[in-house]
Design a protein around this motif. Structure first.
Motif, mmCIF file in Angstrom:
data_model
loop_
_atom_site.group_PDB
_atom_site.id
_atom_site.type_symbol
_atom_site.label_atom_id
_atom_site.label_comp_id
_atom_site.label_asym_id
_atom_site.label_seq_id
_atom_site.Cartn_x
_atom_site.Cartn_y
_atom_site.Cartn_z
ATOM 1 N N THR A 46 7.545 -7.759 -13.271
ATOM 2 C CA THR A 46 8.232 -7.327 -12.056
ATOM 3 C C THR A 46 7.329 -7.499 -10.842
ATOM 4 N N LYS A 53 7.394 -2.378 -8.492
ATOM 5 C CA LYS A 53 8.030 -1.680 -9.611
ATOM 6 C C LYS A 53 8.294 -0.205 -9.313
ATOM 7 N N GLY A 85 14.137 -5.485 -13.469
ATOM 8 C CA GLY A 85 12.734 -5.076 -13.499
ATOM 9 C C GLY A 85 12.441 -3.928 -14.442
#
Length: 270
Positions: A46, A53, A85
């Motif tokens: 991510t 994140k 994510g």
């Protein structure tokens, strides 16, 4: 319908996340529609896609728990591909999944409504065999195994092959090894060449012709939140992942042709 591929290896530090991010970007650069799913609580894929994140509102955790749909959790990145994510919340999923029905198939069921929107869905996994990885394997048609050409990697891959065979028999009869990817490759080392030779002897054409070299740009790119292709498109690492994307596309297209020929032969025999 998307070809879903899990990128995994139970051994850490072999380039799983690097491969997932850079292969996703390279496939997107060839105008393929790509979704990358981060199933690692560390959230490195991510962050490597330029997404914080800590700021994402819906992650793969919510998808697995059924709190959000996959479509609601998709993030448009500037890397050319879409992303679901991950962050630290996903750590709880490893325990909470145990209490849920069809716990091994939560990801598979979540992806069904959006599969037709993509050509490829790539899944990054933690370096362990837990319910997160089992969910990825149950949802996938193939496994890409990144590995360094070193002695301990050979022992690790035999264990992973056994795991894939068990998942194939018990949960996902479509699952197979898509390919073995040699990463951090240094042809100057005799051990690297020896292990590479053993891999080709054992796995044959499952071993990708493309090798990923040791490359400083590949290592630097994640700190800038970019795939290497956007960080330095002329670097050896970027070119290697572009070559890998081309090899994967050619294999996939050949599989599709073979499948159509088989279906045609079956119809003619009837």
């Amino acid at each position: 319908m998307a070809k879903i591929l899990t990128i995994t290896n139970q051994k850490g530090g072999v380039g799983k996340t690097t491969t997932c991010v850079n292969l996703s970007a390279s496939l997107a650069a060839t105008r393929k529609r790509v979704l990358m799913i981060d199933l690692d609580p560390q959230g490195n894929a991510t962050m490597g896609s330029g997404i914080d994140k800590h700021q994402i509102e819906s992650s793969s955790y919510e998808v697995l728990m059924g709190e959000k749909t996959a479509e609601e959790s998709i993030i448009k990145t500037e890397c050319g591909y879409d992303l679901i994510g991950a962050n630290g919340d996903l750590t709880a999923a490893e325990v909470e999944l145990l209490q849920l029905p069809r716990r091994e198939f939560r990801l598979k069921m979540a992806l069904l409504p959006i599969q037709d929107r993509y050509d490829f869905i790539l899944i990054d996994n933690p370096p362990s065999l837990n319910l997160l990885t089992v969910n990825a394997l149950s949802a996938s048609a193939g496994v890409i195994i990144p590995m360094q050409c070193e002695y301990y990697a050979l022992e690790g891959i035999s264990s992973l092959v056994g795991t894939i065979e068990k998942i194939n028999k018990r949960l996902n009869p479509m699952l197979r090894i898509e390919g073995i990817l040699r990463t951090m490759f240094d042809p100057r080392m005799s051990l690297t060449k020896d292990v590479s030779t053993h891999l080709v002897e054992y796995f044959g054409d499952k071993v990708y012709r493309t090798v990923i070299p040791r490359n400083v740009r590949l290592a630097e790119a994640p700190s800038h939140g970019l795939p290497a292709l956007q960080y330095d498109k002329s670097s050896r690492g970027s070119l290697a992942y572009l070559a890998l994307a081309g090899e994967l596309i050619r294999r996939t297209e050949q599989e599709q042709r073979d499948r159509k020929n088989d279906q045609k032969t079956e119809q003619e025999s009837v």
